[in-house]
Design an enzyme around this catalytic site. Structure first.
Site, PDB file in Angstrom:
ATOM      1  N   ASP A 385      48.130 -26.529  74.234  1.00 23.61           N
ATOM      2  CA  ASP A 385      48.732 -26.670  75.555  1.00 23.61           C
ATOM      3  C   ASP A 385      48.026 -27.817  76.268  1.00 23.61           C
ATOM      4  O   ASP A 385      46.888 -28.156  75.928  1.00 23.61           O
ATOM      5  CB  ASP A 385      48.554 -25.350  76.315  1.00 23.61           C
ATOM      6  CG  ASP A 385      49.203 -25.374  77.683  1.00 23.61           C
ATOM      7  OD1 ASP A 385      50.285 -25.958  77.803  1.00 23.61           O
ATOM      8  OD2 ASP A 385      48.624 -24.810  78.619  1.00 23.61           O
ATOM      9  N   ASP A 726      46.714 -21.162  77.981  1.00 24.56           N
ATOM     10  CA  ASP A 726      46.122 -20.335  79.036  1.00 24.56           C
ATOM     11  C   ASP A 726      47.168 -19.593  79.855  1.00 24.56           C
ATOM     12  O   ASP A 726      46.835 -18.689  80.604  1.00 24.56           O
ATOM     13  CB  ASP A 726      45.248 -21.186  79.972  1.00 24.56           C
ATOM     14  CG  ASP A 726      46.036 -22.305  80.648  1.00 24.56           C
ATOM     15  OD1 ASP A 726      47.229 -22.459  80.342  1.00 24.56           O
ATOM     16  OD2 ASP A 726      45.446 -23.025  81.475  1.00 24.56           O
ATOM     17  N   ASP A 730      52.322 -19.192  77.049  1.00 25.93           N
ATOM     18  CA  ASP A 730      51.731 -19.454  75.742  1.00 25.93           C
ATOM     19  C   ASP A 730      51.590 -18.201  74.886  1.00 25.93           C
ATOM     20  O   ASP A 730      51.340 -18.297  73.683  1.00 25.93           O
ATOM     21  CB  ASP A 730      50.335 -20.074  75.910  1.00 25.93           C
ATOM     22  CG  ASP A 730      50.374 -21.405  76.624  1.00 25.93           C
ATOM     23  OD1 ASP A 730      51.216 -22.240  76.261  1.00 25.93           O
ATOM     24  OD2 ASP A 730      49.586 -21.604  77.559  1.00 25.93           O
TER      25      ASP A 730
END
Length: 1033
Positions: A385, A726, A730
């Site tokens: 990410d 986070d 996700d």
């Protein structure tokens, strides 16, 4: 229009087309159970029919049977609550704790030990049933094996139980209460009781209680980062602005946060039907694949079981052909199988992984699943990410443009090294506007807190500007006091500017100062002059072109750009007591002076570029997967090295060559930036082609479901995939990945609980440490297994010789147990502390199907080379003991039958001495003890040679790993206790052993060491040769 809605919505919400085609391909290979699981996941990814963002207020009222002013009636709300259920996430079917516990009891090594224990009890049962005077050794051995499994299973279950359930973390995000209008009255009700059609009000600081279609809004901004990965606060209004519901401004999503302003909206989805509900279902519905180390252990169990059963059956046939009774032959079969079971290896592997996990925790990598320790070392692809993982998760001033120049600001964590020119009069004006035209404030009482760590009340952009000003100008709050604000127009999505009017601190200047910031093109429209070197100049074509060039350059770097201007209001028109009215705007908003541009970005963490470079040298592909804008994503990818400086995308080549994108040869591009829109239209084969052909990839504007599809695509390439993230968005991908890595500080509970590992410092660079530890533990587990398997041959050969040659049994099952669970446990664990032999971060990740934990080279070398040498050394000690007591080796052949007959009390040795049954039994136990000591002495040599697989132990250093010497000391102490202190306890089958017998096997131990050093020497001299391929494990 309907079809268009669905099609565009699917860009952000799913990839049904992809999964359907993938399902069709895989369906040919899957059995019915796999197809059933695929269809369940398909159901989770299906498209939603949502067009509420396009409907007018009247159409919404009609659709949901409500009234915008009066709300629902209590009766109707009760009916809807009964029909749809509470506004809560449904927990998935829980696996009973007893089932989780039982799974730990029968997985991997455990099943092998259970089989061994059951066979021991069967052997005793056969002996007992046939009225033989069998000892209880097999009973004891079975009990100990069962205890090893149970204790190790409890430990592993405890480790797993520490992880909380994913759904509970989603539940924590749900707001507890909501302000709703029902029966024309405003009421505060539990959020669980909200139903579709309810009219709710939200304000700054509230969590959104359901998916809401906004009807009225006043300066409302929401934080969507947990859903979309966008760092910037997203403005919300009642206007329909985009076909895609995730992009339009008139929908607010369940569990996101309202940062500021107020809004009123209609509930359009509740509970599991909300976006967050679908992500929750997707995350909890995704099954974990077997970890690579679990696969390796299973492979190892198959090897050990195969060898044990094959040898057992072979010698069962031999025993029967030698006229042994079938029952006796079965007992021999069981004994051989049990002798092959590495009883201590289950505990050793578990403890070794735990020690590595503790070591990683000290380096800020918290491992929740022990097997994930090694998985990280096997990782070949990291899907990371962007926001908060690669970046600092805070907007920061990156560039400034004034005096026709672009200046670079310090974007490091401290921002203390601002090197741009601050002597210009233009900068003095620009810095003043930045400080004054800003609503953000530090919370009081933070004077001693470093500026960058202070808590700010305000959105991300305002916070960035405030901290930037505080670092450069000093006390911003004092500057504002000296330049008192008298009027203000906050930023809104319609005007796209923020304006404030201030008294000036210059006592000689009675004029008011009006400062403005906003979208650069809007700010420039309001200006007729521009400040250059502190002087106002006409805003001519050249200055306008310079502005546009700078604006495009900053925007092209993926940065958010703001324009700044000011105007000193004439004192005669705006005297000191003038009353400013922001509603009628009784002051000028044109002919201002343009001062400069400022751009912001969520900058990369300072340690990330180096970490990405290390991943590249380690053969690990780093892919960025983000919900953010492709321009921003590409800019960050370039700054951290995910896209190399000399790499170009197809679009870059087209731009450089001034040709259409379609004319570019795709093979000329090394990098690719793929958007969610493009991904939605791809077949699995097209995605596979991109993943295989481009070494540098960025996926932007992706949805949670698409992140999942990307992970599955990587896994189709036989990659071991790590996913970092986070946000709530996700969690499905974290769960699906071979190893999920969540951020410990900024990470949501959902992400942490879906992950196998948590980075306590939110630092991507910590992953590199984890990869190194994972690779090291794989190497060291190889050494541990090689060390453990070696003695198996020395433990097995006595049974074979006992059957074929008819010698008195050289070693008993209880004695073997003391080797496996007594002398060898600590040395096995000590190998986990061994340092690397070479730079393991400069080699490619291991191939999960070719680079096995236990390969044929390891098995052959351990069993047939060192194992046979060790068996010969142990037999030497055994024969020495018997010879010194009067039985020459030749006299022992075929002596077994007479030796074991209880009624024979006058058995003669080679010198004619007669031995009673008790004396023979005592001598047999002495032989057990001698054989035990012979193995133990040679295992010391085996332990030392296992320190390295290629290097000489002198290159590695004999004393670098001090724990090895603790292990050797423990071996000697346990052996001394058993052969001296406890030698008088007959139940243990040990006796007091003379000192000289300890040294009989020493020459064999030295031979083992010399033999292995020669092997390693040839490996180093002839890399890639036949010797290297067959003698390196």
């Amino acid at each position: 229009m309907r079809r268009k809605t669905l099609e565009i919505y699917s860009v952000e919400l799913d990839g049904t087309k992809d999964t359907k085609q993938l399902g069709q391909e895989e369906g040919k290979k899957c059995n019915e159970l796999d197809l059933k699981k695929s269809s369940q996941k398909e159901e989770l990814k299906k498209e939603l029919d949502l067009d509420d963002h396009k409907l007018t207020s009247e159409e919404l009222e009609q659709k949901y049977g409500t009234n915008i002013i009066r709300g629902l009636s209590s009766t109707r709300a009760a009916e809807l609550l009964a029909r749809d259920g509470p506004n809560a996430l449904s927990p998935p079917k829980q696996t009973p704790e007893i089932i989780k516990f039982l799974k730990q009891m029968i997985g991997g090594f455990s099943i092998l030990l259970w089989v061994g224990a059951i066979l021991c009890w069967i052997a005793y049962g056969i002996q007992y049933a046939s009225n033989q005077s069998g000892s209880l050794d097999n009973v004891y051995l079975g009990v100990v094996l069962a205890l090893v499994v149970i204790l190790t299973g409890i430990f592993a279950y405890y480790q797993e139980a520490k992880s909380t359930n994913i759904m509970s973390s989603f539940s924590k995000m749900i707001p507890q209460e909501a302000l709703v209008t029902r029966d024309a009255e405003k009421k505060v009700i539990p959020a669980e009781q909200l139903v579709v059609g309810d009219i709710v009000e939200i304000k700054g600081g509230d969590q959104i209680p359901a998916d809401i279609r906004l009807l009225f809004s006043q300066g409302c901004k929401v934080d969507n980062s947990s859903l979309t990965g966008e760092s910037e606060p997203q403005p919300r209004s009642a206007e329909f602005t985009h076909e895609n519901p995730l992009e339009t401004k008139n929908i607010a999503f369940y569990s996101t946060t309202c940062l500021e302003g107020t809004a009123t909206g209609m509930v359009i989805n509740t509970g599991d039907r909300t976006i967050i509900g679908r992500i929750a279902s997707l995350a909890s519905g995704v099954g974990n694949e077997k970890t690579p180390i679990a696969t390796e252990i299973e492979h190892f169990v198959h090897i050990v079981a195969g060898v044990a059963v094959s040898i057992g059956i072979l010698f069962f046939i031999i025993a029967v052909s030698l006229k042994y009774r079938v029952l006796d032959s079965i007992i021999f079969l069981i004994g051989i199988i049990v002798a092959n079971v590495p009883e201590g290896l289950l505990a050793t592997v578990t403890v070794t992984l735990s020690l590595t996990a503790k070591r990683m925790a000290k380096k800020n990598c918290l491992v929740k699943n022990l097997e994930a320790v090694e998985t990280l070392g096997s990782t070949s692809v990291i899907c990371s990410d962007k926001t908060g993982t690669l970046t600092q998760n805070r907007m920061t001033v990156a560039h400034l443009w004034f005096d026709s120049q672009i200046f670079t600001a310090d974007t490091s964590e401290s921002q203390s090294n601002q090197a741009f020119d601050q002597s210009s009069g233009t900068w003095a004006s620009l810095s003043k506007i930045i400080a004054l035209c800003n609503r953000a404030e530090f919370r009081p009482g933070q004077e001693n807190v470093p500026i960058m760590k202070r808590v700010v009340v305000g959105d991300a952009s305002e916070t960035a500007l405030l901290k930037f000003s505080e670092v450069i100008l000093g006390d911003v709050m004092e500057i504002r006091k000296r330049n008192r604000k008298v009027a203000e127009i906050p930023f809104n999505s319609t005007n796209k500017f923020q304006l404030s009017i201030h008294e000036t601190e210059d006592p000689g200047d009675p004029r008011f100062l009006m400062v403005m910031k906003g979208a650069p093109e809007r700010i420039l429209e309001k200006c007729s002059t521009i400040m250059i070197n502190g002087q106002e100049q006409p805003l001519d074509k050249n200055n306008a072109n310079a502005f546009h060039t700078a604006y495009m350059e900053l925007g092209g770097m993926g940065e958010r750009v703001l324009g700044f201007c000011h105007l000193y209001l004439p004192a005669h028109e705006f005297p000191e007591n003038y009353s400013f009215d922001v509603d009628t705007m009784n002051f000028p908003t044109s002919n201002l002076c343009f001062v400069g541009l400022l751009s912001m970005i969520d900058p990369p963490r300072s340690t990330v570029p180096d970490a990405v470079a290390k991943c590249r040298s380690a053969g690990i592909k780093v892919i960025m997967v983000t919900g953010d804008h492709p321009i921003t994503a590409k800019a960050i990818a370039k700054s951290v090295g995910i896209i190399s400086a000399n790499s170009e995308t197809v679009e870059d080549i087209a731009k450089r060559c001034n040709i259409a994108v379609e004319q570019v040869n795709k093979q000329d591009a090394r990098a690719a930036v793929v958007t969610g829109m493009e991904l939605k239209d791809m077949t699995p084969e097209q995605l596979d082609e991109i993943l295989a052909n481009y070494p540098e990839i960025v996926f932007a504007r992706t949805s949670p479901q698409q992140k999942l599809i990307i992970v599955e695509g990587c896994q189709r390439q036989n990659a071991v995939v790590a996913v970092t993230g986070d946000g709530v968005n996700d969690s499905p991908a974290l769960k699906k990945a071979d190893i999920g890595i969540a951020m410990g500080i900024a990470g949501s509970d959902a992400a942490k609980n879906a992950a196998d590992m948590v980075l306590l410092d939110d630092n991507f660079a910590s992953i590199v440490t984890g990869v190194e530890e994972g690779r090291l533990i794989f190497d060291n587990l190889k050494k541990t297994i090689a060390y453990t398997l070696t003695k198996n041959i020395a433990e097995l050969c006595p049974f074979l010789v006992y059957i074929i040659v008819g010698l008195p049994l050289p070693i008993g099952t209880i004695t073997i147990l003391f080797i496996d669970l007594g002398t060898d446990i600590i040395p096995s664990i000590a190998l986990a502390y061994e340092k690397v032999e070479s730079d393991i971060m400069n080699r490619k990740p291991r191939h999960k199907k070719k680079d096995r934990l236990v390969n044929h080279q390891l098995a052959i070398y351990s069993y047939l080379h060192i194992g046979l040498m060790q068996a010969l050394g142990a037999f030497l000690v055994y024969f020495t003991v018997y010879a010194q007591q009067g039985f020459w080796p030749t006299s022992l052949i075929q002596l077994r039958v007479k030796w074991e007959q209880d009624y024979v009390n006058d058995l003669e040795d080679s010198y004619g001495q007669q031995w009673t049954r008790y004396q023979r039994k005592y001598l047999e136990w002495t032989g057990y003890t001698a054989f035990f000591v012979g193995i133990m002495v040679q295992q010391i040599a085996d332990l030392i040679i296992r320190k390295t697989r290629r290097n000489s132990i002198f290159q590695q250093g004999l004393f670098r790993n001090k724990v090895i010497w603790v292990g050797i000391t423990s071996q000697i102490i346990v052996a001394l206790i058993l052969s001296c202190g406890l030698g008088s306890i007959t139940a243990l089958n040990f006796t007091m052993l003379r000192v000289q017998y300890w040294f009989v096997a020493v020459p064999h131990a030295i031979l083992i060491w010399v033999y292995d050093e020669v092997r390693k020497l040839f490996l180093r001299l002839y890399p890639g040769s036949w010797w290297d391929k067959n003698m390196y494990y």
